[in-house]
Scaffold this motif. Structure first.
Motif, PDB file in Angstrom:
ATOM      1  N   THR A 331      52.554  30.360  33.445  1.00 59.56           N
ATOM      2  CA  THR A 331      52.186  30.530  34.842  1.00 59.56           C
ATOM      3  C   THR A 331      51.102  29.538  35.230  1.00 59.56           C
ATOM      4  OG1 THR A 331      51.514  32.147  36.529  1.00 59.56           O
ATOM      5  CG2 THR A 331      50.405  32.275  34.393  1.00 59.56           C
ATOM      6  N   ALA A 332      50.981  29.312  36.533  1.00 53.99           N
ATOM      7  CA  ALA A 332      49.969  28.392  37.060  1.00 53.99           C
ATOM      8  C   ALA A 332      49.462  28.928  38.395  1.00 53.99           C
ATOM      9  CB  ALA A 332      50.544  26.984  37.222  1.00 53.99           C
ATOM     10  N   PRO A 333      48.628  29.974  38.374  1.00 53.40           N
ATOM     11  CA  PRO A 333      48.130  30.545  39.629  1.00 53.40           C
ATOM     12  C   PRO A 333      47.237  29.616  40.426  1.00 53.40           C
ATOM     13  CG  PRO A 333      47.063  31.561  37.731  1.00 53.40           C
ATOM     14  CD  PRO A 333      48.181  30.733  37.202  1.00 53.40           C
ATOM     15  N   LYS A 334      46.849  28.473  39.857  1.00 50.00           N
ATOM     16  CA  LYS A 334      46.034  27.527  40.615  1.00 50.00           C
ATOM     17  C   LYS A 334      46.793  26.928  41.798  1.00 50.00           C
ATOM     18  CE  LYS A 334      44.940  24.689  37.264  1.00 50.00           C
ATOM     19  NZ  LYS A 334      45.527  25.316  36.057  1.00 50.00           N
ATOM     20  N   THR A 335      48.108  27.173  41.902  1.00 48.86           N
ATOM     21  CA  THR A 335      48.829  26.734  43.100  1.00 48.86           C
ATOM     22  C   THR A 335      48.314  27.455  44.347  1.00 48.86           C
ATOM     23  OG1 THR A 335      50.550  28.367  42.582  1.00 48.86           O
ATOM     24  CG2 THR A 335      50.949  26.082  41.905  1.00 48.86           C
ATOM     25  N   LEU A 336      47.545  28.523  44.176  1.00 49.65           N
ATOM     26  CA  LEU A 336      46.963  29.249  45.308  1.00 49.65           C
ATOM     27  C   LEU A 336      45.605  28.698  45.710  1.00 49.65           C
ATOM     28  CD1 LEU A 336      47.736  32.875  44.082  1.00 49.65           C
ATOM     29  CD2 LEU A 336      48.985  31.594  45.834  1.00 49.65           C
ATOM     30  N   THR A 337      44.999  27.888  44.850  1.00 49.35           N
ATOM     31  CA  THR A 337      43.637  27.408  45.091  1.00 49.35           C
ATOM     32  C   THR A 337      43.516  25.895  45.145  1.00 49.35           C
ATOM     33  OG1 THR A 337      43.088  27.322  42.726  1.00 49.35           O
ATOM     34  CG2 THR A 337      42.697  29.414  43.876  1.00 49.35           C
ATOM     35  N   GLY A 338      44.481  25.185  44.564  1.00 50.84           N
ATOM     36  CA  GLY A 338      44.296  23.769  44.301  1.00 50.84           C
ATOM     37  C   GLY A 338      43.559  23.594  42.980  1.00 50.84           C
ATOM     38  N   ARG A 339      43.426  22.360  42.557  1.00 51.85           N
ATOM     39  CA  ARG A 339      42.698  22.064  41.324  1.00 51.85           C
ATOM     40  C   ARG A 339      41.211  21.971  41.658  1.00 51.85           C
ATOM     41  NH1 ARG A 339      45.787  20.517  36.970  1.00 51.85           N
ATOM     42  NH2 ARG A 339      44.273  19.062  36.087  1.00 51.85           N
ATOM     43  N   LEU A 347      38.108  29.273  36.354  1.00 46.67           N
ATOM     44  CA  LEU A 347      38.817  30.286  37.129  1.00 46.67           C
ATOM     45  C   LEU A 347      40.094  30.705  36.418  1.00 46.67           C
ATOM     46  CD1 LEU A 347      38.769  31.922  39.747  1.00 46.67           C
ATOM     47  CD2 LEU A 347      40.086  30.091  40.827  1.00 46.67           C
ATOM     48  N   ASP A 348      40.768  29.787  35.756  1.00 45.18           N
ATOM     49  CA  ASP A 348      41.962  30.145  34.978  1.00 45.18           C
ATOM     50  C   ASP A 348      41.611  31.097  33.832  1.00 45.18           C
ATOM     51  OD1 ASP A 348      43.891  28.864  36.434  1.00 45.18           O
ATOM     52  OD2 ASP A 348      44.015  27.102  35.137  1.00 45.18           O
ATOM     53  N   VAL A 349      40.484  30.854  33.178  1.00 48.21           N
ATOM     54  CA  VAL A 349      40.058  31.753  32.103  1.00 48.21           C
ATOM     55  C   VAL A 349      39.804  33.152  32.662  1.00 48.21           C
ATOM     56  CG1 VAL A 349      38.218  32.246  30.440  1.00 48.21           C
ATOM     57  CG2 VAL A 349      39.115  29.922  30.658  1.00 48.21           C
ATOM     58  N   ALA A 350      39.112  33.218  33.787  1.00 48.36           N
ATOM     59  CA  ALA A 350      38.850  34.518  34.411  1.00 48.36           C
ATOM     60  C   ALA A 350      40.155  35.211  34.790  1.00 48.36           C
ATOM     61  CB  ALA A 350      37.967  34.329  35.643  1.00 48.36           C
ATOM     62  N   THR A 351      41.094  34.462  35.353  1.00 50.81           N
ATOM     63  CA  THR A 351      42.371  35.038  35.770  1.00 50.81           C
ATOM     64  C   THR A 351      43.178  35.501  34.567  1.00 50.81           C
ATOM     65  OG1 THR A 351      42.366  33.528  37.670  1.00 50.81           O
ATOM     66  CG2 THR A 351      44.436  34.620  37.154  1.00 50.81           C
ATOM     67  N   ALA A 352      43.142  34.740  33.483  1.00 44.42           N
ATOM     68  CA  ALA A 352      43.854  35.140  32.268  1.00 44.42           C
ATOM     69  C   ALA A 352      43.276  36.435  31.700  1.00 44.42           C
ATOM     70  CB  ALA A 352      43.788  34.025  31.226  1.00 44.42           C
ATOM     71  N   LEU A 353      41.970  36.594  31.750  1.00 40.15           N
ATOM     72  CA  LEU A 353      41.351  37.825  31.266  1.00 40.15           C
ATOM     73  C   LEU A 353      41.770  39.024  32.111  1.00 40.15           C
ATOM     74  CD1 LEU A 353      37.789  36.431  30.521  1.00 40.15           C
ATOM     75  CD2 LEU A 353      39.377  37.348  28.817  1.00 40.15           C
ATOM     76  N   LEU A 354      41.912  38.819  33.417  1.00 41.81           N
ATOM     77  CA  LEU A 354      42.371  39.896  34.291  1.00 41.81           C
ATOM     78  C   LEU A 354      43.837  40.228  34.011  1.00 41.81           C
ATOM     79  CD1 LEU A 354      40.633  38.719  37.567  1.00 41.81           C
ATOM     80  CD2 LEU A 354      39.964  40.642  36.115  1.00 41.81           C
ATOM     81  N   THR A 365      53.312  30.129  42.655  1.00 42.34           N
ATOM     82  CA  THR A 365      53.875  30.010  44.001  1.00 42.34           C
ATOM     83  C   THR A 365      54.276  28.570  44.290  1.00 42.34           C
ATOM     84  OG1 THR A 365      51.705  29.628  45.000  1.00 42.34           O
ATOM     85  CG2 THR A 365      52.442  31.911  44.805  1.00 42.34           C
ATOM     86  N   GLY A 366      55.159  28.400  45.249  1.00 43.75           N
ATOM     87  CA  GLY A 366      55.559  27.060  45.695  1.00 43.75           C
ATOM     88  C   GLY A 366      56.705  26.487  44.908  1.00 43.75           C
ATOM     89  N   THR A 367      56.573  26.420  43.606  1.00 39.40           N
ATOM     90  CA  THR A 367      57.611  25.851  42.751  1.00 39.40           C
ATOM     91  C   THR A 367      58.895  26.678  42.848  1.00 39.40           C
ATOM     92  OG1 THR A 367      55.946  25.013  41.228  1.00 39.40           O
ATOM     93  CG2 THR A 367      58.187  25.218  40.381  1.00 39.40           C
ATOM     94  N   THR A 368      60.009  25.983  43.051  1.00 39.12           N
ATOM     95  CA  THR A 368      61.300  26.682  43.162  1.00 39.12           C
ATOM     96  C   THR A 368      62.366  26.108  42.236  1.00 39.12           C
ATOM     97  OG1 THR A 368      61.908  25.241  45.030  1.00 39.12           O
ATOM     98  CG2 THR A 368      60.913  27.384  45.562  1.00 39.12           C
ATOM     99  N   ARG A 369      62.359  24.786  42.015  1.00 40.03           N
ATOM    100  CA  ARG A 369      63.387  24.153  41.172  1.00 40.03           C
ATOM    101  C   ARG A 369      62.704  23.322  40.102  1.00 40.03           C
ATOM    102  NH1 ARG A 369      67.055  20.431  44.257  1.00 40.03           N
ATOM    103  NH2 ARG A 369      65.088  19.877  45.334  1.00 40.03           N
TER     104      ARG A 369
END
Length: 418
Positions: A331-339, A347-354, A365-369
Motif C-alpha cells: 500500500t501507499a497511503p501517501k497518495t493522500l498527502t503527497g511526498r 508519517l508512513d511509520v505512524a500509519t503502519a503502526l495504526l 488511492t488514484g492508482t487504477t491500472r
C-alpha cells in the motif's frame, strides 16, 4: 553488537501527526481509511506562474494555538509543525519531560528542505532593502537542525541530539538512529520529522529534479505504480514519535505502546548509469535479517511509491524479488498527502503502526491500472482487513538514499521471545 543489545526491544509509545490528512493521530487515520485526500491547489502562495499547482497542505493549523508565541517569529513554518507534533507525541505517550533525567532524553529528527519559507522572506528583505533589514533569526531558522534544537530546548532534553538529512528516507533513518541511542545511554528519544517547502523558493528547488507531477486534477496527479504515472505531488507536514525501551515504558506504566521497531537497514544507490543494481532489494533483506524474520513473516509493505515509472519499476521488482510476485499486500497511503520529504517516511511509520493496531491495510488511492512489469498485490479501492503482525516500511530519498524499517504489532515481539 552485544548480546544484550539484541534483546533490547524498542517501542513507540507516542505519536504526533500534523499532515494534509489531519491534525492528530485519529483525524489522520480516519482520513486515510476513508480515502480522504489532502491534496489540492496550493494556497500558501499563488502557484499560477509555476508548472506545479497542486500540493498536500496542512489545513487548520494555527501556530499561535500550538507553539509558544515567542518562538513563532524566530522559526519557520516547518519548525512550527515539528514543535506541535512533538508536544502531541509527548502528550500521547504521557511523558512529562521535567520528571526524567535531562541527559537521558534525546532528539533526532529528519529534515530535507530546512526553513525555506523563512529564508525566502529574509532574502527578499536583503535584496529589496539591504543587509540591515535581515533579522538575526535567519542564522538559525533556516538551518536543518532547527527543529531538533527547538524541541530539545523547549523540553529540556540535553542528551544526544541530531538531524538526518536524507530527503524522503530521513524519517526511517531518524528512527534507526533513535534505536541506536536507546541501546546506548538514552531513556527516551523524540524522533521522526516534518517538512514544509511550499513557498516559491522551495517549489522551484523541487522542480529542478524533474520528478514532480504537473497534472492539474488532484485525483490524477499522483499515481504510483500506475500506467499513467507522471511524477509525484509535493506536500508538507509529517509525524513525530516517542521511542523508548519496552522496560522503560513499562516502568512508566505505559506498556508496549503502538508497536516495536524490529529491524532497520539503510543503503545508497550507485551513481546513475552505473552497472551496479539499485540497493533496495539488499536493503530490504538486511532489514529482515536485523528483525530476525523471513519474508513470509511480513504481512504488509508500505511502499516508497515514487510515482515515476522507472523508479516504481525498481521498487516493485525489489519487493517481488524478496517476497514473490503478488505475495504480500502493498500500500501507499501517501497518495493522500503527497511526498512530504523529511516528514514522509515518518508519517508512513505512524500509519503502519495504526494499521498494525487496527488490523487493517489502508488502500492506495488514484492508482487504477498497474503499469507493465509491476507484479504487486497493491491494495486498491477499499481498506483490507487482515491479521497483521509485522509491517515493512520503505523509503527512498532523491540522490540515492534508501531505507527499510520492520515494525511489529504492540506486544508481538515480547510474546515471540517468551
Amino acid at each position: 553488537m552485544t548480546a544484550s543489545a539484541h534483546t533490547t526491544e524498542t517501542v513507540i509509545t507516542g505519536i504526533g501527526v500534523v499532515a494534509p490528512t489531519g491534525l492528530g493521530v485519529e483525524a489522520h487515520w480516519e482520513s486515510v481509511l476513508a480515502g480522504k485526500s489532502g491534496i489540492g491547489r496550493i494556497n500558501r502562495f499563488d502557484p499560477s506562474p509555476y508548472p506545479v499547482k497542486l500540493a498536500g497542505q496542512v489545513s487548520g493549523f494555527a501556530a499561535g494555538e500550538r507553539v509558544p508565541g515567542r518562538l513563532i517569529p524566530q522559526t519557520d513554518h516547518w519548525t512550527h509543525l515539528g514543535l506541535a507534533a512533538a508536544q502531541a507525541a509527548l502528550d500521547d505517550a504521557q511523558v512529562v519531560p521535567a520528571t526524567l533525567p535531562e541527559y537521558e532524553m534525546a532528539v533526532v529528527t529528519a529534515s530535507s528542505s530546512g526553513g525555506t519559507e523563512f529564508g525566502q522572506h529574509e532574502m527578499e528583505r536583503l535584496y529589496q532593502n539591504g543587509p540591515s533589514w535581515v533579522g538575526a533569526y535567519q542564522s538559525i531558522a533556516w538551518f536543518y537542525a532547527a527543529t531538533t534544537g527547538q524541541v530539545s530546548i523547549r523540553h529540556g532534553m540535553r542528551g544526544s541530539c541530531g538531524v538526518v538529512c536524507n530527503e524522503q528516507a530521513g524519517g526511517i533513518d531518524a528512527v534507526g538512529q533513535g534505536r541506536r541511542l536507546l541501546r546506548a545511554d538514552a531513556r527516551l528519544v523524540v524522533s521522526g520529522g516534518t517538512d514544509a517547502s511550499l513557498c516559491p523558493y522551495g517549489l522551484v528547488a523541487q522542480l529542478a529534479t524533474g520528478l514532480l507531477s504537473v497534472a492539474e486534477h488532484p485525483d490524477r496527479a499522483y499515481l504510483p505504480f500506475d500506467v499513467d504515472a507522471t511524477g509525484y505531488v509535493p506536500g508538507e507536514g509529517g509525524a513525530i514519535m516517542i521511542m523508548e525501551t519496552l522496560d522503560g515504558a513499562r516502568q512508566r506504566g505505559i506498556g508496549a505502546g503502538y508497536g516495536s521497531v524490529l529491524g532497520y537497514a539503510a543503503g545508497f544507490d550507485p551513481p546513475e548509469g552505473s552497472a551496479r543494481p539499485p540497493v533496495l532489494r539488499r536493503t530490504i533483506e538486511r532489514a529482515l535479517a536485523d528483525a530476525r524474520c523471513a519474508p513470509t513473516d511480513v504481512d504488509v509493505v508500505f511502499a516508497d511509491a515514487a510515482g515515476q515509472r522507472s523508479a516504481d519499476l525498481v521498487e516493485a521488482s525489489a519487493i517481488s524479488s524478496v517476497f514473490g510476485a503478488g505475495a504480500v499486500p502493498v500500500t501507499a497511503p501517501k497518495t493522500l498527502t503527497g511526498r512530504l520529504y523529511g516528514g514522509g517516511a515518518s508519517l508512513d511509520v505512524a500509519t503502519a503502526l495504526l494499521a498494525l493496531r487496527d488490523q487493517v491495510v489502508p488502500a492506495t488511492t488514484g492508482t487504477t491500472r498497474l503499469a507493465p512489469g509491476i507484479e504487486l498485490d497493491l491494495v486498491l479501492g477499499q481498506p483490507r482487513s487482515l491479521p497483521l503482525r509485522r509491517a515493512l516500511v520503505l523509503a527512498r530519498g532523491h540522490g540515492g538514499f534508501t531505507a527499510a524499517l520492520v515494525l511489529g504489532r504492540a506486544g508481538f515481539a515480547s510474546d515471540r521471545q517468551r
